[in-house]
Motif scaffolding. Structure first.
Motif, PDB file in Angstrom:
ATOM      1  N   GLN A 182      -2.683   7.680  -3.480  1.00 53.78           N
ATOM      2  CA  GLN A 182      -2.762   6.481  -2.638  1.00 53.78           C
ATOM      3  C   GLN A 182      -3.279   5.293  -3.433  1.00 53.78           C
TER       4      GLN A 182
ATOM      5  N   THR B 247      -5.761  10.804  -8.180  1.00 52.57           N
ATOM      6  CA  THR B 247      -5.598  11.526  -6.921  1.00 52.57           C
ATOM      7  C   THR B 247      -6.965  11.780  -6.284  1.00 52.57           C
ATOM      8  N   THR B 248      -6.935  12.262  -5.058  1.00 52.21           N
ATOM      9  CA  THR B 248      -8.163  12.699  -4.410  1.00 52.21           C
ATOM     10  C   THR B 248      -8.717  13.920  -5.140  1.00 52.21           C
TER      11      THR B 248
ATOM     12  N   THR C 109       6.383   3.140   0.035  1.00 55.39           N
ATOM     13  CA  THR C 109       5.279   2.214   0.246  1.00 55.39           C
ATOM     14  C   THR C 109       5.316   1.722   1.683  1.00 55.39           C
TER      15      THR C 109
ATOM     16  N   MET D 278      -3.985  13.836  -2.491  1.00 53.75           N
ATOM     17  CA  MET D 278      -3.415  12.596  -1.971  1.00 53.75           C
ATOM     18  C   MET D 278      -3.222  11.622  -3.127  1.00 53.75           C
TER      19      MET D 278
ATOM     20  N   GLN E 136       0.864  -1.176   0.000  1.00 55.22           N
ATOM     21  CA  GLN E 136       0.000   0.000   0.000  1.00 55.22           C
ATOM     22  C   GLN E 136       0.902   1.228   0.000  1.00 55.22           C
ATOM     23  N   TYR E 137       0.383   2.334  -0.520  1.00 59.57           N
ATOM     24  CA  TYR E 137       1.128   3.590  -0.485  1.00 59.57           C
ATOM     25  C   TYR E 137       0.152   4.745  -0.316  1.00 59.57           C
ATOM     26  N   SER E 138       0.622   5.797   0.299  1.00 57.88           N
ATOM     27  CA  SER E 138      -0.184   6.998   0.507  1.00 57.88           C
ATOM     28  C   SER E 138       0.763   8.155   0.782  1.00 57.88           C
ATOM     29  N   THR E 139       0.695   9.185  -0.054  1.00 57.17           N
ATOM     30  CA  THR E 139       1.545  10.348   0.133  1.00 57.17           C
ATOM     31  C   THR E 139       0.834  11.586  -0.414  1.00 57.17           C
ATOM     32  N   GLN E 140       1.236  12.732   0.015  1.00 54.28           N
ATOM     33  CA  GLN E 140       0.662  14.011  -0.396  1.00 54.28           C
ATOM     34  C   GLN E 140       1.472  14.583  -1.558  1.00 54.28           C
TER      35      GLN E 140
END
Length: 112
Positions: free
Chosen positions: A38, A58-59, A105, A36, A22-26
């Motif tokens: 992700q 992205t979000t 990640t 975001m 999983q990955y999540s970054t701004q």
């Protein structure tokens, strides 16, 4: 002549272990906002030097989204035998601008 080498006995891997991350970054702040990035990487066998692909949307921020995709860097092994990968890239153009992102990640998650 002695060849350069590394002790990799602490790394727990089997070539048949399929896994994801999983990955999540701004993203960077451009045009007064950020998004975001992700998701979950592609599935690959857990072999030395492997990489994953990833892609997504992205979000929704400031009235729009961006697309992103890339390939992770090689695995970075931790002391407990798990590993993670670095990600970075640039989103597609939307609203007249792009965003950059970078991060890492999570640790590998095995799949049955």
């Amino acid at each position: 002549m002695k060849l350069h080498g590394h002790d990799v006995t602490h790394i727990k891997w089997r070539s048949n272990d399929v896994h994801v991350h999983q990955y999540s970054t701004q993203t960077t702040v451009n045009a007064g906002h950020s998004h975001m990035v992700q998701g979950v990487t592609s599935r690959v066998n857990n072999t030395m030097g492997h990489v994953h692909t990833y892609q997504g949307t992205t979000t929704f921020d400031d009235g729009h989204v961006h697309q992103f995709s890339g390939t992770t860097g090689p695995p970075i092994y931790t002391g407990d035998g798990t590993h993670y990968h670095m990600i970075s890239g640039t989103t597609t153009v939307s609203g007249g601008h792009t965003h950059q992102y970078s991060g890492r990640t999570g640790e590998n998650v095995s799949e049955p």
